[in-house]
Scaffold this motif. Structure first.
Motif, PDB file in Angstrom:
ATOM      1  N   LEU A 197       0.885  -1.184  -0.040  1.00 24.06           N
ATOM      2  CA  LEU A 197      -0.039  -0.051  -0.100  1.00 24.06           C
ATOM      3  C   LEU A 197       0.988   1.259   0.082  1.00 24.06           C
ATOM      4  CD1 LEU A 197      -3.142   0.803  -0.050  1.00 24.06           C
ATOM      5  CD2 LEU A 197      -2.825   0.829   2.437  1.00 24.06           C
ATOM      6  N   ARG A 198       2.014   1.133   0.837  1.00 20.26           N
ATOM      7  CA  ARG A 198       2.806   2.472   0.590  1.00 20.26           C
ATOM      8  C   ARG A 198       3.765   2.443  -0.621  1.00 20.26           C
ATOM      9  NH1 ARG A 198       6.073   3.235   6.391  1.00 20.26           N
ATOM     10  NH2 ARG A 198       6.509   5.123   4.991  1.00 20.26           N
ATOM     11  N   ARG A 199       4.199   1.238  -1.063  1.00 20.29           N
ATOM     12  CA  ARG A 199       5.294   1.409  -2.323  1.00 20.29           C
ATOM     13  C   ARG A 199       4.619   1.067  -3.658  1.00 20.29           C
ATOM     14  NH1 ARG A 199      10.135  -1.708   0.790  1.00 20.29           N
ATOM     15  NH2 ARG A 199      10.243  -0.273   2.778  1.00 20.29           N
ATOM     16  N   ASP A 200       3.475   0.453  -4.096  1.00 24.32           N
ATOM     17  CA  ASP A 200       2.985   0.104  -5.143  1.00 24.32           C
ATOM     18  C   ASP A 200       1.957   0.711  -5.702  1.00 24.32           C
ATOM     19  OD1 ASP A 200       2.184  -1.462  -7.135  1.00 24.32           O
ATOM     20  OD2 ASP A 200       2.972  -3.416  -6.473  1.00 24.32           O
ATOM     21  N   VAL A 201       1.970   1.550  -6.667  1.00 19.39           N
ATOM     22  CA  VAL A 201       1.173   2.397  -7.090  1.00 19.39           C
ATOM     23  C   VAL A 201       0.085   1.776  -7.940  1.00 19.39           C
ATOM     24  CG1 VAL A 201       0.883   4.353  -8.975  1.00 19.39           C
ATOM     25  CG2 VAL A 201       2.889   4.193  -7.628  1.00 19.39           C
ATOM     26  N   ARG A 202       0.449   0.420  -8.405  1.00 19.67           N
ATOM     27  CA  ARG A 202      -0.856  -0.268  -9.076  1.00 19.67           C
ATOM     28  C   ARG A 202      -1.472  -0.768  -7.961  1.00 19.67           C
ATOM     29  NH1 ARG A 202       0.632  -4.638 -12.177  1.00 19.67           N
ATOM     30  NH2 ARG A 202      -1.596  -4.783 -12.729  1.00 19.67           N
ATOM     31  N   PHE A 203      -1.033  -1.231  -6.891  1.00 17.12           N
ATOM     32  CA  PHE A 203      -1.648  -1.679  -5.964  1.00 17.12           C
ATOM     33  C   PHE A 203      -2.806  -0.657  -5.264  1.00 17.12           C
ATOM     34  CE2 PHE A 203      -2.289  -3.195  -1.469  1.00 17.12           C
ATOM     35  CZ  PHE A 203      -2.584  -4.564  -1.523  1.00 17.12           C
ATOM     36  N   GLN A 204      -2.067   0.452  -5.073  1.00 17.35           N
ATOM     37  CA  GLN A 204      -2.880   1.486  -4.491  1.00 17.35           C
ATOM     38  C   GLN A 204      -4.013   1.889  -5.346  1.00 17.35           C
ATOM     39  OE1 GLN A 204      -0.348   4.793  -4.429  1.00 17.35           O
ATOM     40  NE2 GLN A 204       1.162   4.028  -2.762  1.00 17.35           N
ATOM     41  N   ARG A 205      -4.032   1.905  -6.669  1.00 18.46           N
ATOM     42  CA  ARG A 205      -5.029   2.315  -7.670  1.00 18.46           C
ATOM     43  C   ARG A 205      -5.891   1.317  -7.810  1.00 18.46           C
ATOM     44  NH1 ARG A 205      -1.268   5.096 -12.047  1.00 18.46           N
ATOM     45  NH2 ARG A 205      -0.406   7.008 -11.073  1.00 18.46           N
ATOM     46  N   GLY A 206      -5.710  -0.075  -7.479  1.00 19.17           N
ATOM     47  CA  GLY A 206      -6.768  -0.932  -7.511  1.00 19.17           C
ATOM     48  C   GLY A 206      -7.720  -0.860  -6.210  1.00 19.17           C
ATOM     49  N   LEU A 207      -7.476   0.026  -5.251  1.00 18.86           N
ATOM     50  CA  LEU A 207      -8.013   0.148  -4.180  1.00 18.86           C
ATOM     51  C   LEU A 207      -8.688   1.579  -3.634  1.00 18.86           C
ATOM     52  CD1 LEU A 207      -5.760  -1.664  -1.680  1.00 18.86           C
ATOM     53  CD2 LEU A 207      -8.210  -2.694  -2.397  1.00 18.86           C
ATOM     54  N   PHE A 208      -8.050   2.547  -4.204  1.00 16.00           N
ATOM     55  CA  PHE A 208      -8.383   4.101  -4.009  1.00 16.00           C
ATOM     56  C   PHE A 208      -8.079   4.882  -5.127  1.00 16.00           C
ATOM     57  CE2 PHE A 208      -6.807   2.019   0.112  1.00 16.00           C
ATOM     58  CZ  PHE A 208      -8.001   2.169   0.989  1.00 16.00           C
ATOM     59  N   GLN A 209      -8.669   6.157  -4.850  1.00 17.77           N
ATOM     60  CA  GLN A 209      -8.227   7.243  -5.776  1.00 17.77           C
ATOM     61  C   GLN A 209      -7.040   8.004  -5.254  1.00 17.77           C
ATOM     62  OE1 GLN A 209      -9.879   8.094  -8.658  1.00 17.77           O
ATOM     63  NE2 GLN A 209     -10.973   6.389  -8.284  1.00 17.77           N
ATOM     64  N   GLN A 234      -6.863   9.450  -1.998  1.00 18.84           N
ATOM     65  CA  GLN A 234      -7.032   9.074  -0.663  1.00 18.84           C
ATOM     66  C   GLN A 234      -6.028   8.217   0.070  1.00 18.84           C
ATOM     67  OE1 GLN A 234     -10.317   6.668  -2.730  1.00 18.84           O
ATOM     68  NE2 GLN A 234     -11.405   7.022  -0.951  1.00 18.84           N
ATOM     69  N   ILE A 235      -4.841   8.372  -0.761  1.00 16.27           N
ATOM     70  CA  ILE A 235      -3.692   7.484  -0.338  1.00 16.27           C
ATOM     71  C   ILE A 235      -3.103   7.960   0.920  1.00 16.27           C
ATOM     72  CG2 ILE A 235      -1.417   6.374  -1.037  1.00 16.27           C
ATOM     73  CD1 ILE A 235      -3.774   5.102  -2.023  1.00 16.27           C
ATOM     74  N   ALA A 236      -2.701   9.359   0.812  1.00 15.80           N
ATOM     75  CA  ALA A 236      -2.066  10.005   1.851  1.00 15.80           C
ATOM     76  C   ALA A 236      -2.287   9.413   3.424  1.00 15.80           C
ATOM     77  CB  ALA A 236      -1.947  11.304   1.878  1.00 15.80           C
ATOM     78  N   HIS A 237      -3.523   9.536   3.609  1.00 20.72           N
ATOM     79  CA  HIS A 237      -3.878   9.122   5.149  1.00 20.72           C
ATOM     80  C   HIS A 237      -3.921   7.666   5.601  1.00 20.72           C
ATOM     81  CE1 HIS A 237      -7.691   8.697   3.403  1.00 20.72           C
ATOM     82  NE2 HIS A 237      -8.029   8.429   4.328  1.00 20.72           N
ATOM     83  N   LEU A 238      -3.569   6.688   4.580  1.00 23.35           N
ATOM     84  CA  LEU A 238      -3.483   5.566   4.740  1.00 23.35           C
ATOM     85  C   LEU A 238      -2.108   4.700   4.834  1.00 23.35           C
ATOM     86  CD1 LEU A 238      -6.456   4.797   2.285  1.00 23.35           C
ATOM     87  CD2 LEU A 238      -6.610   4.650   4.582  1.00 23.35           C
ATOM     88  N   THR A 239      -0.952   5.565   4.617  1.00 23.33           N
ATOM     89  CA  THR A 239       0.138   4.909   4.747  1.00 23.33           C
ATOM     90  C   THR A 239       0.764   5.161   6.454  1.00 23.33           C
ATOM     91  OG1 THR A 239       1.125   6.801   4.071  1.00 23.33           O
ATOM     92  CG2 THR A 239       0.630   5.200   2.496  1.00 23.33           C
ATOM     93  N   ASP A 240      -0.004   5.695   7.316  1.00 17.32           N
ATOM     94  CA  ASP A 240       0.255   5.823   8.447  1.00 17.32           C
ATOM     95  C   ASP A 240       0.762   4.348   9.173  1.00 17.32           C
ATOM     96  OD1 ASP A 240       0.709   6.142  11.259  1.00 17.32           O
ATOM     97  OD2 ASP A 240      -1.143   7.329  11.421  1.00 17.32           O
ATOM     98  N   ASP A 241       1.852   4.018   9.624  1.00 18.68           N
ATOM     99  CA  ASP A 241       2.323   2.883  10.378  1.00 18.68           C
ATOM    100  C   ASP A 241       1.369   2.369  11.387  1.00 18.68           C
ATOM    101  OD1 ASP A 241       4.225   2.344   8.446  1.00 18.68           O
ATOM    102  OD2 ASP A 241       6.048   3.190   9.539  1.00 18.68           O
ATOM    103  N   ARG A 242       0.781   3.333  12.101  1.00 19.71           N
ATOM    104  CA  ARG A 242      -0.250   2.972  13.075  1.00 19.71           C
ATOM    105  C   ARG A 242      -1.155   2.062  12.646  1.00 19.71           C
ATOM    106  NH1 ARG A 242      -5.418   3.889  14.358  1.00 19.71           N
ATOM    107  NH2 ARG A 242      -5.433   5.507  12.608  1.00 19.71           N
ATOM    108  N   LEU A 243      -1.839   2.215  11.366  1.00 26.30           N
ATOM    109  CA  LEU A 243      -2.885   1.284  10.729  1.00 26.30           C
ATOM    110  C   LEU A 243      -2.187   0.089  10.545  1.00 26.30           C
ATOM    111  CD1 LEU A 243      -3.989   3.998   8.493  1.00 26.30           C
ATOM    112  CD2 LEU A 243      -5.183   2.994  10.386  1.00 26.30           C
TER     113      LEU A 243
END
Length: 212
Positions: free
Chosen positions: A103-115, A118-127
């Motif tokens: 989710l942090r490094r793979d752009v294709r993986f990100q785009r399969g899930l989100f616009q 939306q990505i910036a707030h989902l790379t927090d290591d807390r999650l």
């Protein structure tokens, strides 16, 4: 398998693939199978929708010849055994680490899930270490819209969509005697981890995309 027959394969994790990927699959396999779009329904009032397009819509000759097989329904509420397998993925520290890195490094993986926005707030290591279950994510949908709940809910939905797509992949493969193939390195690694943990043996193939 009869002598001289090539194996059949199920493409994952999506219901569509790039034409170049399809061409490569048709060279290697006798038939390529595709699921329908996965529209998960978490509650009677919340779920995911999309256009009901199919891989064979523009390729009727491949459908008619039997080389492209489609129509596997993976929408609706999660059956209890699928939800249990999704929970095991989300409880698996190795699986969760692979997911978070992708989710942090793979752009294709990100785009399969989100616009992209939306990505910036989902790379927090807390999650990465938040405990999720299908029931917990379903409960979060009732709290959606708040500034605190939104990142947790979006991350949880990404987890459950990814895990469910992989669970359906190995269930369909086992049910119909298929191998599995993807052109996503991240999903390949997650699928391998799930199958090893579950002691499931399914032929798994990665077609690396280069130049497309």
């Amino acid at each position: 398998m009869k002598p001289g027959m090539r194996p059949e394969v199920l493409f994952y994790p999506f219901h569509l693939c790039h034409q170049e990927t399809l061409g490569r699959l048709l060279v290697r396999f006798e038939k390529v199978h595709f699921r329908d779009f996965m529209a998960l329904q978490l509650t009677p009032f919340t779920g995911m929708t999309a256009f009901r397009d199919r891989m064979g819509d523009g390729l009727p000759e491949l459908v008619q010849s039997g080389r492209l097989v489609q129509g596997y329904d993976v929408s609706g509420p999660l059956p209890s055994e699928v939800a249990a397998a999704v929970n095991r993925d989300m409880e698996d520290e190795v699986w969760r680490s692979l997911f978070h890195i992708a989710l942090r490094r793979d752009v294709r993986f990100q785009r399969g899930l989100f616009q992209p926005h939306q990505i910036a707030h989902l790379t927090d290591d807390r999650l990465r270490s938040v405990a999720y279950t299908v029931d917990h994510i379903t409960a979060l949908t009732a709290q959606s819209g708040g500034p605190v709940a939104e990142p947790d809910l979006d991350y949880g939905l990404a987890l459950v969509k990814t895990a469910a797509s992989l669970v359906y992949t190995y269930r369909l493969a086992l049910m119909h005697g298929l191998q599995a193939a993807t052109d996503s390195a991240a999903h390949y690694s997650l699928f391998e981890r799930s199958c090893r943990r579950e002691f499931i043996s399914v032929g798994n193939h990665l077609l690396l995309r280069r130049g497309y």
